[in-house]
Design a protein around this motif. Structure first.
Motif, short mmCIF file in Angstrom:
data_model
loop_
_atom_site.label_atom_id
_atom_site.label_comp_id
_atom_site.label_asym_id
_atom_site.label_seq_id
_atom_site.Cartn_x
_atom_site.Cartn_y
_atom_site.Cartn_z
N GLY A 113 0.59 -1.27 0.02
CA GLY A 113 0.01 -0.06 0.04
C GLY A 113 0.77 1.29 0.23
N LEU A 114 2.32 1.29 -0.01
CA LEU A 114 2.91 2.59 0.08
C LEU A 114 3.38 2.65 -1.12
CD1 LEU A 114 4.53 4.43 1.72
CD2 LEU A 114 6.46 2.70 1.92
N PHE A 115 3.38 3.93 -1.93
CA PHE A 115 3.86 4.24 -3.12
C PHE A 115 5.28 4.40 -3.15
CE2 PHE A 115 4.85 7.89 -5.78
CZ PHE A 115 4.84 7.38 -7.08
N LEU A 116 5.78 3.78 -4.21
CA LEU A 116 7.20 3.65 -4.33
C LEU A 116 7.66 4.47 -5.51
CD1 LEU A 116 8.37 0.24 -3.11
CD2 LEU A 116 8.29 2.20 -1.80
N GLY A 117 6.76 4.94 -6.40
CA GLY A 117 7.19 5.43 -7.69
C GLY A 117 6.72 4.89 -8.83
N THR A 118 7.43 5.34 -9.95
CA THR A 118 6.85 4.97 -11.36
C THR A 118 7.89 3.86 -11.86
OG1 THR A 118 6.09 7.07 -11.81
CG2 THR A 118 6.40 5.81 -13.67
N VAL A 119 7.45 2.68 -12.52
CA VAL A 119 8.00 1.96 -13.29
C VAL A 119 7.69 1.87 -14.68
CG1 VAL A 119 8.28 -0.68 -13.44
CG2 VAL A 119 7.80 0.34 -11.00
N ASP A 120 9.01 1.80 -15.49
CA ASP A 120 8.75 1.57 -16.97
C ASP A 120 9.89 0.82 -17.43
OD1 ASP A 120 10.96 3.28 -16.62
OD2 ASP A 120 9.99 5.11 -17.11
N GLY A 121 10.35 1.13 -18.69
CA GLY A 121 11.50 0.19 -19.16
C GLY A 121 12.86 0.28 -18.35
N PHE A 122 13.01 1.14 -17.74
CA PHE A 122 14.23 1.57 -17.12
C PHE A 122 14.28 1.02 -15.45
CE2 PHE A 122 14.21 4.67 -20.26
CZ PHE A 122 15.73 4.59 -20.72
N GLU A 123 15.12 -0.03 -15.08
CA GLU A 123 14.79 -0.41 -13.90
C GLU A 123 14.70 0.50 -12.65
OE1 GLU A 123 19.38 -1.54 -12.63
OE2 GLU A 123 18.59 -2.87 -14.20
N ARG A 124 13.94 0.06 -11.76
CA ARG A 124 13.82 0.73 -10.26
C ARG A 124 13.99 -0.46 -9.20
NH1 ARG A 124 12.78 3.64 -14.13
NH2 ARG A 124 11.56 5.53 -14.19
N THR A 125 14.98 0.02 -8.36
CA THR A 125 15.62 -1.06 -7.18
C THR A 125 14.65 -0.74 -6.06
OG1 THR A 125 17.66 -0.59 -8.44
CG2 THR A 125 17.59 -1.72 -6.40
N VAL A 126 14.41 -1.87 -5.54
CA VAL A 126 13.85 -2.08 -4.18
C VAL A 126 14.57 -3.05 -3.27
CG1 VAL A 126 11.46 -2.39 -2.64
CG2 VAL A 126 11.58 -1.37 -5.37
N GLU A 127 14.66 -3.02 -1.91
CA GLU A 127 14.95 -4.14 -1.19
C GLU A 127 13.64 -4.84 -0.71
OE1 GLU A 127 17.98 -5.48 -0.53
OE2 GLU A 127 19.30 -3.91 -1.84
N LEU A 128 13.56 -6.17 -0.93
CA LEU A 128 12.37 -6.72 -0.35
C LEU A 128 13.12 -8.15 0.05
CD1 LEU A 128 9.83 -6.36 -3.32
CD2 LEU A 128 9.83 -4.90 -0.99
N GLU A 129 12.19 -8.85 0.87
CA GLU A 129 12.67 -10.14 1.62
C GLU A 129 11.36 -11.02 1.25
OE1 GLU A 129 15.44 -11.33 2.49
OE2 GLU A 129 16.60 -9.45 2.19
N PRO A 130 11.59 -12.24 0.76
CA PRO A 130 10.55 -13.33 0.40
C PRO A 130 9.99 -13.73 1.67
CG PRO A 130 12.60 -13.72 -0.82
CD PRO A 130 12.98 -12.67 -0.05
N ALA A 131 10.36 -13.68 2.80
CA ALA A 131 9.93 -14.36 3.92
C ALA A 131 8.99 -13.35 4.48
CB ALA A 131 11.20 -14.37 5.09
N ASP A 132 9.04 -11.85 3.99
CA ASP A 132 8.09 -11.07 4.81
C ASP A 132 6.60 -11.01 3.80
OD1 ASP A 132 9.87 -9.96 6.40
OD2 ASP A 132 10.45 -8.45 4.77
N GLY A 133 6.85 -11.53 2.35
CA GLY A 133 5.64 -12.00 1.59
C GLY A 133 4.84 -10.55 1.24
N VAL A 134 5.49 -9.49 1.24
CA VAL A 134 4.90 -8.15 0.84
C VAL A 134 3.92 -8.50 -0.15
CG1 VAL A 134 6.58 -6.94 1.95
CG2 VAL A 134 6.95 -7.30 -0.55
N PHE A 135 3.04 -7.35 -0.41
CA PHE A 135 1.90 -7.32 -1.39
C PHE A 135 2.43 -6.11 -2.33
CE2 PHE A 135 -2.04 -5.71 -2.96
CZ PHE A 135 -2.50 -7.04 -3.85
N CYS A 136 2.48 -6.48 -3.64
CA CYS A 136 3.05 -5.61 -4.65
C CYS A 136 1.96 -5.37 -5.85
CB CYS A 136 4.40 -5.93 -5.32
SG CYS A 136 5.47 -6.65 -4.46
#
Length: 293
Positions: free
Chosen positions: A17-40
Motif C-alpha cells: 500500500g506504500l507508493f514507491l514510484g513509477t516503473v517503466d522500461g528502466f529498472e527501479r530498485t527495491v530491497e524486499l525479503e521473500p520471507a516478509d511476503g509483501v503485497f506488490c
C-alpha cells in the motif's frame, strides 16, 4: 534481496500500500525479503492492476504477466500483458481465408479467433496487433502491422513472430527485420511453408573497443559471423562458439565493457543471467572468452 522492477508500460508501483514510484522500461530498485511476503501492485489508467505476493512461491512460479530474471545483483521483475479494464467484446476485423474464419477483436486484450475444420482456437496477441491486417501465406496466415508480423498455422500455432516490415507476401513471406543490437544489424529474411529459407544479415555501424564484447555475443545470437571480432586463433573456432555458449535468448549490458550477461531460460517465465568476460589482444580483437562464476 535486491529487486529490480521493469514494465512494458509506464505504471505506478506500491508495496504493502506504500507508493514507491513509477516503473517503466528502466529498472527501479527495491530491497524486499521473500520471507516478509509483501503485497506488490503495479497500476496504470485503463488497465487492471497487476497484483502479486512477493514470496518464495512467486520466485519459482511467477504469474502469467511476470517474467523473472536472476542476475548476480538480485532478481529483475518484468511486467507485461496488462489486461484492459474494459472487458466488453469489440470486433476489429474479420476475414475468411482458405476455409478459415479469422476474427481479430479486443476483449481485455487483443485476441484472434481462428475457426476451421481443425477446430476453434483463440490466440493472445500484443497490443500492437490491434491494427493488424490478415492475409493468406500458402498454408499459413500472415498478420502484419507497420512494424511487426506473425505467421500462423491452420491450427492457430504461431511459427514466426518478429518485429519488421513485410516486403513480400504470399507463398513466400519476406521481411526486413531489425535486431535492435549495438551495431544496428538488420536482415532481409524469407520464410516458405513456415520455415526460414534465407536470411541476409547487414550492419550499419562498426564496433568500437567499448562494444566489441557486446557485438561478438550479439552476432552469435542472431546467427551472424562472429569471426571479425576474434583474434586469428579464435576465429578458426568461430563455428563452435554457439555450442560453447549454449542456447541463450538475449544479451545484457553490464557496467564493464569487457563483460556481458547472457540470458538463459530456466523454465517458463524464469530466466538466469550467466556472465562472460573477454580479453582483447594488442590488435583490439578478442583473444579469450571466459565464463564468470
Amino acid at each position: 534481496m535486491r529487486v529490480f522492477f521493469l514494465s512494458e508500460k509506464t505504471c505506478v508501483l506500491s508495496v504493502n500500500g506504500l507508493f514507491l514510484g513509477t516503473v517503466d522500461g528502466f529498472e527501479r530498485t527495491v530491497e524486499l525479503e521473500p520471507a516478509d511476503g509483501v503485497f506488490c501492485e503495479l497500476m496504470l489508467p485503463g488497465y487492471h492492476a497487476l497484483r502479486f505476493r512477493f514470496d518464495e512461491t512467486f520466485l519459482t512460479a511467477p504469474p502469467e504477466q511476470v517474467s523473472l530474471y536472476y542476475t548476480k545483483a538480485g532478481v529483475a521483475i518484468y511486467a507485461a500483458g496488462f489486461l484492459r479494464e474494459d472487458a466488453s467484446l469489440r470486433p476489429v476485423r474479420q476475414e475468411r481465408l482458405a476455409g478459415t474464419l479469422l476474427t481479430l477483436y479486443v476483449q481485455g486484450r487483443v485476441q484472434l479467433s481462428l475457426e476451421n475444420e481443425m477446430g476453434f482456437h483463440i490466440i493472445d496477441l500484443p497490443d500492437a496487433f490491434e491494427v493488424a491486417t490478415m492475409s493468406q501465406a500458402g498454408d499459413y496466415f500472415l498478420l502484419e502491422t507497420a512494424a511487426a508480423f506473425l505467421l500462423l498455422t491452420r491450427k492457430g500455432e504461431i511459427v514466426v513472430r518478429a518485429e519488421g516490415h513485410v516486403i513480400e507476401r504470399g507463398e513466400r513471406v519476406t521481411a526486413d527485420v531489425p535486431f535492435r543490437d549495438s551495431l544496428r544489424h538488420t536482415a532481409v529474411c524469407t520464410w516458405e511453408k513456415g520455415k526460414l529459407t534465407d536470411c541476409r544479415i547487414r550492419t550499419s555501424s562498426q564496433p568500437t573497443e567499448a562494444t566489441y564484447a557486446l557485438a561478438l555475443f550479439e552476432s552469435v545470437l542472431i546467427g551472424a559471423d562472429p569471426s571479425p571480432y576474434l583474434s586469428k586463433n579464435l576465429a578458426e573456432k568461430a563455428h563452435a562458439l554457439g555450442e560453447y555458449l549454449g542456447k541463450f535468448t538475449s544479451v545484457v549490458l553490464t557496467e564493464r565493457t569487457d563483460e556481458v550477461g547472457l540470458v538463459y531460460e530456466r523454465k517458463t517465465r524464469v530466466f538466469d543471467l550467466r556472465y562472460f568476460r573477454v580479453t582483447l589482444g594488442e590488435d583490439g580483437k578478442i583473444t579469450n572468452i571466459a565464463p564468470l562464476e
